[in-house]
Write an enzyme that holds these catalytic residues in place. Sequence first.
Site, PDB file in Angstrom:
ATOM      1  N   LYS A   9      86.292  18.290  31.124  1.00 33.07           N
ATOM      2  CA  LYS A   9      85.414  17.700  30.117  1.00 33.07           C
ATOM      3  C   LYS A   9      85.216  18.749  29.033  1.00 33.07           C
ATOM      4  CE  LYS A   9      80.959  15.440  29.475  1.00 33.07           C
ATOM      5  NZ  LYS A   9      79.760  14.934  30.153  1.00 33.07           N
ATOM      6  N   ASP A 107      71.304   7.965  31.108  1.00 35.34           N
ATOM      7  CA  ASP A 107      72.517   7.350  30.558  1.00 35.34           C
ATOM      8  C   ASP A 107      73.238   6.537  31.637  1.00 35.34           C
ATOM      9  OD1 ASP A 107      74.249   6.739  28.501  1.00 35.34           O
ATOM     10  OD2 ASP A 107      75.357   8.622  28.602  1.00 35.34           O
TER      11      ASP A 107
END
Length: 180
Positions: A9, A107
Amino acid sequence: MSIVVVAIKKSVLVGKTEKEQFVNEVLVITKIIHGNVVKLLDYCLEEEVPILVYEFIPNITLFHHIHNEEGGTSWLSWENRLRVVAEPASALSYLHSHATTPIIHRDVKSANILLDDDFSAKSSDFGISKLFSIKEENVNIVVHDTLMYLDPEYRHTGNLNEKSDAYSFRVVLSKLITGK
């Protein structure tokens, strides 16, 4: 010598906010020990572009499977749907009630639920998560969440708590049931 496949990431943008989210993700995820949360294997925050190294989750996101997008499959029987919904629910329960410091994910959405080799669900993306004290009943923070998953109470009051994650999870559940 064995080969280990990992997921990297790395932020496309390299501003202060993105760096803070990467640091926050490391702080949060290192406090989580749960089988239905993606595992952070390593990280490098000292470079200009921070990098997080995660376990590789091959069967993409629940979003892709619900919407039968490229890479999605038709394996979503009712039995599989129940299992897939129970696994991230267990992870959220852990975050809110059993982690050493309670965590609001902030989220929760089908795009942040990954499916491994066995199609077990793993919660991911803790960049905007919030560690909070038991003494804090509400946390007033800015959320960069997808609007359809966002708790209406938060939109009205600006206060976010574990119920906000529960609301977002109910949206995931609705999408999983209806396929829409």
